[in-house]
Motif scaffolding. Sequence first.
Motif, PDB file in Angstrom:
ATOM      1  N   LEU A  92      -3.334  20.258   7.186  1.00  0.00           N
ATOM      2  CA  LEU A  92      -2.923  20.201   8.579  1.00  0.00           C
ATOM      3  C   LEU A  92      -1.395  20.133   8.628  1.00  0.00           C
ATOM      4  CD1 LEU A  92      -4.468  19.444  11.449  1.00  0.00           C
ATOM      5  CD2 LEU A  92      -3.106  17.379  11.169  1.00  0.00           C
ATOM      6  N   PRO A  94       1.697  18.492   9.764  1.00  0.00           N
ATOM      7  CA  PRO A  94       1.970  17.166  10.345  1.00  0.00           C
ATOM      8  C   PRO A  94       2.521  17.299  11.765  1.00  0.00           C
ATOM      9  CG  PRO A  94       2.788  17.274   8.099  1.00  0.00           C
ATOM     10  CD  PRO A  94       2.360  18.669   8.460  1.00  0.00           C
ATOM     11  N   CYS A 122      -7.544  10.001   4.342  1.00  0.00           N
ATOM     12  CA  CYS A 122      -7.426  11.349   4.921  1.00  0.00           C
ATOM     13  C   CYS A 122      -5.973  11.797   4.916  1.00  0.00           C
ATOM     14  CB  CYS A 122      -7.999  11.403   6.334  1.00  0.00           C
ATOM     15  SG  CYS A 122      -9.733  10.970   6.426  1.00  0.00           S
ATOM     16  N   GLY A 124      -4.221  14.431   3.649  1.00  0.00           N
ATOM     17  CA  GLY A 124      -3.764  15.814   3.897  1.00  0.00           C
ATOM     18  C   GLY A 124      -2.516  16.144   3.101  1.00  0.00           C
ATOM     19  N   CYS A 127       1.919  13.353   4.249  1.00  0.00           N
ATOM     20  CA  CYS A 127       3.135  13.045   5.027  1.00  0.00           C
ATOM     21  C   CYS A 127       3.241  11.561   5.360  1.00  0.00           C
ATOM     22  CB  CYS A 127       3.192  13.902   6.295  1.00  0.00           C
ATOM     23  SG  CYS A 127       1.792  13.665   7.407  1.00  0.00           S
ATOM     24  N   ASP A 145      -8.078  11.889  -0.107  1.00  0.00           N
ATOM     25  CA  ASP A 145      -8.539  13.026   0.704  1.00  0.00           C
ATOM     26  C   ASP A 145      -9.731  13.660  -0.007  1.00  0.00           C
ATOM     27  OD1 ASP A 145      -6.982  14.675   3.159  1.00  0.00           O
ATOM     28  OD2 ASP A 145      -8.480  15.860   2.084  1.00  0.00           O
ATOM     29  N   ILE A 146     -10.530  14.381   0.759  1.00  0.00           N
ATOM     30  CA  ILE A 146     -11.712  15.049   0.194  1.00  0.00           C
ATOM     31  C   ILE A 146     -11.370  16.432  -0.344  1.00  0.00           C
ATOM     32  CG2 ILE A 146     -12.513  16.250   2.274  1.00  0.00           C
ATOM     33  CD1 ILE A 146     -15.351  15.314   1.604  1.00  0.00           C
ATOM     34  N   SER A 147     -10.200  16.944  -0.002  1.00  0.00           N
ATOM     35  CA  SER A 147      -9.861  18.324  -0.354  1.00  0.00           C
ATOM     36  C   SER A 147      -8.941  18.366  -1.575  1.00  0.00           C
ATOM     37  CB  SER A 147      -9.168  18.997   0.844  1.00  0.00           C
ATOM     38  OG  SER A 147      -8.406  20.104   0.407  1.00  0.00           O
ATOM     39  N   ALA A 168     -11.493  11.601  -2.903  1.00  0.00           N
ATOM     40  CA  ALA A 168     -12.650  10.781  -2.511  1.00  0.00           C
ATOM     41  C   ALA A 168     -13.085  11.173  -1.111  1.00  0.00           C
ATOM     42  CB  ALA A 168     -12.300   9.296  -2.540  1.00  0.00           C
ATOM     43  N   ASP A 169     -14.354  10.866  -0.828  1.00  0.00           N
ATOM     44  CA  ASP A 169     -14.920  11.145   0.494  1.00  0.00           C
ATOM     45  C   ASP A 169     -14.899   9.840   1.294  1.00  0.00           C
ATOM     46  OD1 ASP A 169     -16.500  11.613   2.699  1.00  0.00           O
ATOM     47  OD2 ASP A 169     -18.020  12.761   1.597  1.00  0.00           O
ATOM     48  N   VAL A 170     -14.115   9.812   2.347  1.00  0.00           N
ATOM     49  CA  VAL A 170     -13.984   8.585   3.143  1.00  0.00           C
ATOM     50  C   VAL A 170     -15.323   8.203   3.776  1.00  0.00           C
ATOM     51  CG1 VAL A 170     -12.914   7.712   5.276  1.00  0.00           C
ATOM     52  CG2 VAL A 170     -11.506   8.817   3.535  1.00  0.00           C
ATOM     53  N   LEU A 171     -16.178   9.200   4.000  1.00  0.00           N
ATOM     54  CA  LEU A 171     -17.470   8.905   4.635  1.00  0.00           C
ATOM     55  C   LEU A 171     -18.473   8.317   3.644  1.00  0.00           C
ATOM     56  CD1 LEU A 171     -17.839  12.089   6.891  1.00  0.00           C
ATOM     57  CD2 LEU A 171     -16.991   9.821   7.541  1.00  0.00           C
ATOM     58  N   ASN A 188      -5.069   9.054   9.681  1.00  0.00           N
ATOM     59  CA  ASN A 188      -5.134  10.050  10.758  1.00  0.00           C
ATOM     60  C   ASN A 188      -6.299  10.966  10.392  1.00  0.00           C
ATOM     61  OD1 ASN A 188      -4.759  11.925  12.761  1.00  0.00           O
ATOM     62  ND2 ASN A 188      -2.981  12.895  11.782  1.00  0.00           N
ATOM     63  N   PRO A 190      -9.925  13.341  10.912  1.00  0.00           N
ATOM     64  CA  PRO A 190     -10.334  14.374  11.871  1.00  0.00           C
ATOM     65  C   PRO A 190     -10.902  13.692  13.119  1.00  0.00           C
ATOM     66  CG  PRO A 190     -11.257  14.782   9.671  1.00  0.00           C
ATOM     67  CD  PRO A 190     -10.678  13.422   9.649  1.00  0.00           C
ATOM     68  N   ILE A 211     -11.797  21.492   8.463  1.00  0.00           N
ATOM     69  CA  ILE A 211     -12.216  20.178   7.921  1.00  0.00           C
ATOM     70  C   ILE A 211     -11.198  19.082   8.267  1.00  0.00           C
ATOM     71  CG2 ILE A 211     -11.114  20.440   5.660  1.00  0.00           C
ATOM     72  CD1 ILE A 211     -13.425  19.052   4.398  1.00  0.00           C
ATOM     73  N   PHE A 223     -15.632   8.944  11.593  1.00  0.00           N
ATOM     74  CA  PHE A 223     -14.595   8.533  10.635  1.00  0.00           C
ATOM     75  C   PHE A 223     -14.124   7.112  10.906  1.00  0.00           C
ATOM     76  CE2 PHE A 223     -14.500  12.989   9.616  1.00  0.00           C
ATOM     77  CZ  PHE A 223     -14.244  12.968   8.257  1.00  0.00           C
TER      78      PHE A 223
HETATM   79  C1  LIG Z   1      -6.160  15.210  10.682  1.00  0.00           C
HETATM   80  S1  LIG Z   1      -5.918  15.623   8.987  1.00  0.00           S
HETATM   81  C2  LIG Z   1      -4.626  14.459   8.634  1.00  0.00           C
HETATM   82  C3  LIG Z   1      -3.692  14.882   7.574  1.00  0.00           C
HETATM   83  C4  LIG Z   1      -2.453  13.979   7.450  1.00  0.00           C
HETATM   84  N1  LIG Z   1      -2.817  12.590   7.206  1.00  0.00           N
HETATM   85  C5  LIG Z   1      -1.600  14.059   8.692  1.00  0.00           C
HETATM   86  O1  LIG Z   1      -1.500  13.060   9.427  1.00  0.00           O
HETATM   87  O2  LIG Z   1      -1.004  15.111   8.946  1.00  0.00           O
HETATM   88  C6  LIG Z   1      -7.357  14.949   8.277  1.00  0.00           C
HETATM   89  C7  LIG Z   1      -7.507  15.050   6.767  1.00  0.00           C
HETATM   90  O3  LIG Z   1      -8.774  14.464   6.452  1.00  0.00           O
HETATM   91  C8  LIG Z   1      -9.331  15.133   5.349  1.00  0.00           C
HETATM   92  N2  LIG Z   1     -10.774  14.873   5.352  1.00  0.00           N
HETATM   93  C9  LIG Z   1     -11.737  15.460   6.092  1.00  0.00           C
HETATM   94  N3  LIG Z   1     -12.940  14.925   5.814  1.00  0.00           N
HETATM   95  C10 LIG Z   1     -12.715  13.962   4.877  1.00  0.00           C
HETATM   96  C11 LIG Z   1     -13.565  13.049   4.194  1.00  0.00           C
HETATM   97  N4  LIG Z   1     -14.890  13.009   4.417  1.00  0.00           N
HETATM   98  N5  LIG Z   1     -13.020  12.213   3.284  1.00  0.00           N
HETATM   99  C12 LIG Z   1     -11.677  12.247   3.030  1.00  0.00           C
HETATM  100  N6  LIG Z   1     -10.824  13.081   3.657  1.00  0.00           N
HETATM  101  C13 LIG Z   1     -11.338  13.923   4.579  1.00  0.00           C
HETATM  102  C14 LIG Z   1      -8.946  16.576   5.541  1.00  0.00           C
HETATM  103  O4  LIG Z   1      -8.988  17.271   4.306  1.00  0.00           O
HETATM  104  C15 LIG Z   1      -7.538  16.425   6.145  1.00  0.00           C
HETATM  105  O5  LIG Z   1      -6.583  16.498   5.126  1.00  0.00           O
END
Ligand SMILES: C[S@@+](CC[C@H](N)C(=O)[O-])C[C@H]1O[C@@H](n2cnc3c(N)ncnc32)[C@H](O)[C@@H]1O
Length: 282
Positions: A92, A94, A122, A124, A127, A145-147, A168-171, A188, A190, A211, A223
């Motif tokens: 994303l 910032p 999360c 990303g 930032c 982050d999951i990605s 890691a998967d935050v969920l 921050n 989704p 995502i 989330f």
């Molecule tokens: C809204 S973006 C925020 C990115 C950054 N923190 C910012 O403020 O610009 C959300 C981030 O959550 C990550 N994400 C989505 N689902 C996730 C999950 N289940 N576990 C961990 N990270 C996840 C996405 O890959 C993305 O990088």
Amino acid sequence: MLLSSFIQESTAALGRLYPAPEARSMVLMLCEERLGVKSYTHIVIPSTEIPDEALPGLQEDMRRLLASEPLQYVLGFTMFYGRRFNVTPDVLIPRPETELLVDEAVKAGLALGRKLRVLDLCTGSGCIAWSLFQELQDAEVVAVDISPAALGVARSQFGGPGPEFILADVLKDADSFDHGMFDIIVSNPPYVMEKEKPAMRANVLDNEPPIALFVPDDDPLLFYRAIAGWALRFLAPDGTCIVEINESLCAPTMEVFTRAGFRNAVGLCDLSRRFRMVKFTR
Ligand SMILES: C[S@@+](CC[C@H](N)C(=O)[O-])C[C@H]1O[C@@H](n2cnc3c(N)ncnc32)[C@H](O)[C@@H]1O
């Protein structure tokens, strides 16, 4: 080609996609970056020419911009909290409002007055994590982050010591996460509901990673429930958690944290009095 002609023609072309002032500032920024000129060079030195060898690159940039690609992806960076961050379509871009979250986290961290441990869920582009690492001297920052691709971008931002970036998967992964307690937890996540898509611009919808943006209409706060679980496990007794929110869901988001047993959940506004964050303590 005269710089002034390129600016005039490109601004007119981009004006079909963006409001005129935005189109103009995008073209000026492109020229500043690619040619090393100032935004006023074409006015004070009207005879300024674009070097022949620079023109194909600029034309390719314009082709991408006219295909709705965000300027930040075309240039490969954006500014956040006074620093330059690499961005690719894996992360994303910032947003300026997220700087408010960094402000709040810095305030909360300084108030504790000790060497801090910070967790960014999360992350990303990283930032928030990098900004807190640099603003809070000596802080140990862990970011999740999951990605894998986003984590690659996050790790690439600056040389030298920095946050630790973890896949890691935050969920799902709070139970198996084993990195100690944290004084500040930020996120921050989704939070855009699918039904909000029609109000979004094509350059976001067609280019930024879905995502990073979207949550289901029937469970938009998933989330935040997960973050409450992370905070229950990993927030220090006097720690603070700050999350960015969907401005239309401030009250229900606060309720998620209050129900989970946290005190002092408050919504925080931006300068236009829109709720942008929720902050809470144990
Ligand atoms: C809204 S973006 C925020 C990115 C950054 N923190 C910012 O403020 O610009 C959300 C981030 O959550 C990550 N994400 C989505 N689902 C996730 C999950 N289940 N576990 C961990 N990270 C996840 C996405 O890959 C993305 O990088």
